[in-house]
Design a protein around this motif. Sequence first.
Motif, PDB file in Angstrom:
ATOM      1  N   UNK A   1       0.810  -1.224   0.000  1.00  0.00           N
ATOM      2  CA  UNK A   1       0.000   0.000   0.000  1.00  0.00           C
ATOM      3  C   UNK A   1       0.841   1.272   0.000  1.00  0.00           C
ATOM      4  N   UNK A   2       2.150   1.114  -0.027  1.00  0.00           N
ATOM      5  CA  UNK A   2       3.018   2.286   0.142  1.00  0.00           C
ATOM      6  C   UNK A   2       2.866   3.261  -1.023  1.00  0.00           C
ATOM      7  N   UNK A   3       2.974   4.551  -0.719  1.00  0.00           N
ATOM      8  CA  UNK A   3       2.942   5.532  -1.805  1.00  0.00           C
ATOM      9  C   UNK A   3       4.121   5.315  -2.757  1.00  0.00           C
ATOM     10  N   UNK A   4       3.849   5.445  -4.041  1.00  0.00           N
ATOM     11  CA  UNK A   4       4.913   5.271  -5.037  1.00  0.00           C
ATOM     12  C   UNK A   4       5.067   6.581  -5.791  1.00  0.00           C
ATOM     13  N   UNK A   5       6.299   6.971  -5.958  1.00  0.00           N
ATOM     14  CA  UNK A   5       6.601   8.188  -6.711  1.00  0.00           C
ATOM     15  C   UNK A   5       7.251   7.763  -8.027  1.00  0.00           C
ATOM     16  N   UNK A   6       6.612   8.138  -9.127  1.00  0.00           N
ATOM     17  CA  UNK A   6       7.107   7.696 -10.433  1.00  0.00           C
ATOM     18  C   UNK A   6       7.789   8.883 -11.108  1.00  0.00           C
ATOM     19  N   UNK A   7       9.079   8.752 -11.330  1.00  0.00           N
ATOM     20  CA  UNK A   7       9.780   9.865 -11.963  1.00  0.00           C
ATOM     21  C   UNK A   7      10.117   9.483 -13.397  1.00  0.00           C
ATOM     22  N   UNK A   8      10.339  10.469 -14.195  1.00  0.00           N
ATOM     23  CA  UNK A   8      10.678  10.195 -15.590  1.00  0.00           C
ATOM     24  C   UNK A   8      10.256  11.370 -16.441  1.00  0.00           C
ATOM     25  N   UNK A   9      10.871  11.454 -17.612  1.00  0.00           N
ATOM     26  CA  UNK A   9      10.585  12.585 -18.490  1.00  0.00           C
ATOM     27  C   UNK A   9       9.147  12.524 -18.997  1.00  0.00           C
ATOM     28  N   UNK A  10       8.722  13.643 -19.552  1.00  0.00           N
ATOM     29  CA  UNK A  10       7.381  13.731 -20.100  1.00  0.00           C
ATOM     30  C   UNK A  10       7.175  12.679 -21.196  1.00  0.00           C
ATOM     31  N   UNK A  11       6.028  11.999 -21.143  1.00  0.00           N
ATOM     32  CA  UNK A  11       5.700  11.029 -22.198  1.00  0.00           C
ATOM     33  C   UNK A  11       6.409   9.696 -22.077  1.00  0.00           C
ATOM     34  N   UNK A  12       7.074   9.464 -20.937  1.00  0.00           N
ATOM     35  CA  UNK A  12       7.856   8.225 -20.832  1.00  0.00           C
ATOM     36  C   UNK A  12       7.021   7.063 -20.292  1.00  0.00           C
TER      37      UNK A  12
ATOM     38  N   UNK B   1      11.380   5.918 -14.659  1.00  0.00           N
ATOM     39  CA  UNK B   1      11.228   5.445 -16.036  1.00  0.00           C
ATOM     40  C   UNK B   1      12.324   6.050 -16.890  1.00  0.00           C
ATOM     41  N   UNK B   2      13.166   5.221 -17.473  1.00  0.00           N
ATOM     42  CA  UNK B   2      14.236   5.783 -18.288  1.00  0.00           C
ATOM     43  C   UNK B   2      13.666   6.390 -19.570  1.00  0.00           C
ATOM     44  N   UNK B   3      14.309   7.441 -20.079  1.00  0.00           N
ATOM     45  CA  UNK B   3      13.812   8.036 -21.318  1.00  0.00           C
ATOM     46  C   UNK B   3      13.952   7.052 -22.481  1.00  0.00           C
ATOM     47  N   UNK B   4      13.147   7.247 -23.494  1.00  0.00           N
ATOM     48  CA  UNK B   4      13.155   6.311 -24.626  1.00  0.00           C
ATOM     49  C   UNK B   4      14.530   6.242 -25.291  1.00  0.00           C
TER      50      UNK B   4
ATOM     51  N   UNK C   1      10.175  14.006 -26.294  1.00  0.00           N
ATOM     52  CA  UNK C   1       8.805  13.732 -25.810  1.00  0.00           C
ATOM     53  C   UNK C   1       8.539  12.241 -25.615  1.00  0.00           C
ATOM     54  N   UNK C   2       9.587  11.440 -25.703  1.00  0.00           N
ATOM     55  CA  UNK C   2       9.515  10.003 -25.411  1.00  0.00           C
ATOM     56  C   UNK C   2       8.429   9.245 -26.192  1.00  0.00           C
ATOM     57  N   UNK C   3       7.760   8.272 -25.519  1.00  0.00           N
ATOM     58  CA  UNK C   3       6.853   7.390 -26.271  1.00  0.00           C
ATOM     59  C   UNK C   3       5.691   8.178 -26.883  1.00  0.00           C
ATOM     60  N   UNK C   4       5.250   9.233 -26.164  1.00  0.00           N
ATOM     61  CA  UNK C   4       4.156  10.027 -26.719  1.00  0.00           C
ATOM     62  C   UNK C   4       4.590  10.665 -28.032  1.00  0.00           C
ATOM     63  N   UNK C   5       5.834  11.129 -28.073  1.00  0.00           N
ATOM     64  CA  UNK C   5       6.323  11.737 -29.307  1.00  0.00           C
ATOM     65  C   UNK C   5       6.418  10.687 -30.418  1.00  0.00           C
TER      66      UNK C   5
END
Length: 446
Positions: free
Chosen positions: A158-169, A305-308, A352-356
């Motif tokens: 149940x622990x809070x998770x912080x997800x970091x990573x560039x936009x669209x990753x 999340x590593x960038x694309x 813009x990673x995967x979104x781009x």
Amino acid sequence: MNMPVTLVVDDEPDIRELLEITLNRMQIQTRSAATLAEAKHCLANQSFDLCLTDMRLPDGDGLELVDYIQAQGLTLPVAVITAHGSMDIAIKAMKKGAFDFLSKPVDLAVLRQLVSHALQISLNRVAEKERRTRDLLLGESAPMRNIRSKIDKVARNQAPVYISGESGSGKELVARLIHQQSPRSEKAFIAINCGAIPHELMESEFFGHKKGSFTGAVSDKQGLFQAADGGTLFLDEVADLPLALQVKLLRAIQEKKIRPIGEQREIPVDVRLLSATHRDLAKMVQEGSFRQDLYYRINVIELNLPPLRARAADIPQLTEHLLQGLARANGIAIPRLSDAALNALKQYYFPGNVRELENILERALALHEGGVIEVDDLNLPTGLDLAAAEDFDAEKMSLESYLEDIEKKALSSALEENRWNKTATAKYLGMSFRSLRYRLKKLGLE
Ligand SMILES: Nc1ncnc2c1ncn2[C@@H]1O[C@H](COP(=O)(O)OP(=O)(O)OP(=O)(O)O)[C@@H](O)[C@H]1O
């Protein structure tokens, strides 16, 4: 069947983007316009299945657009987006023939409901499709496999998770997967972009309010915490939370209770908190713009999340999957990507990673001829554009962190090039193994 197309008319880029992302996720294509004139131009040149328009536009208002659509004899439903509490305008618009209205800040669940009614799509079908497409966190590179196994683990607690990573990753995708694989999956997953809510409405959005507690509070309103009760609350762009709300959020997390505005009692809530941002939250803590105590609360587990560009090995699989989906949605045969085009994608920087990547492929699909996508169809930005985008701005960051960023990017792509073999990477970069190891550690890349 072709995807339905919606015209989104709003002069605020953030709101336009929020609406477009939500609709795209419902497998609905969008075109957007920032002014009344642009909207009329779009309507004259293309047919749409739905129009969503803001009430206040720089060169007129949404009511004029409703009138225009009626006068042209167009049959598409129009929904107007009104400022919080302006019921009278919403009613006026509906009297003129608008299909429905949405009030700001836009509640995405209400938006989805409205859109599916307008397009007569069954919500179940949308939700199921959304689930099917969104379930897939593709990529066989070492970092992606690692992320998937971490998701399996964190989903169970149940622990809070912080997800970091560039936009669209893929941060939101990861958050959804954590929820779906967790025991909370039968309850709501509420995603909220903290940057998209006006500051003055944030407290009411998060915690709700009692009727009459401030001007415009025409009825009791449930906040996002209560809506997510028993489920998961995903705070996207958490770095954008104003300091005053950070204090209240911290309290809600610590006490597991919230107090709607104007309410005397505290109400218990059971919410699992996931959060994400593309900004460097640790640095914001150092600079004093993000509370340290809140940072520690939300960052109990961190997933990065590593960038694309750092996992170019995933590009062929992602491309194939995305092209299949896009071709199916447009009712055309799946095109092939030429070897040169695939290579160009593997070399590209993808800010813009995967979104781009999705956007590039969507455009290429429209431009290609003869069933093969060539390099030209990809329209990749040139090195010059990139250099401009990467310009150093001393007001926004220190020279040191700017240089660190460049070093990180160079090291990540060298590692990727050498399949994460450090000995080979050190040789490739012309440095000693020890020196590479030191730099990776210093930059947090290990
Ligand atoms: N590994 C992946 N496999 C398949 N699709 C992916 C993957 N990563 C991202 N996507 C797709 O890319 C798009 C962007 O992902 P998402 O919205 O999760 O990114 P984000 O990091 O939350 O972006 P932002 O910071 O702008 O909010 C989505 O359509 C998502 O489904």
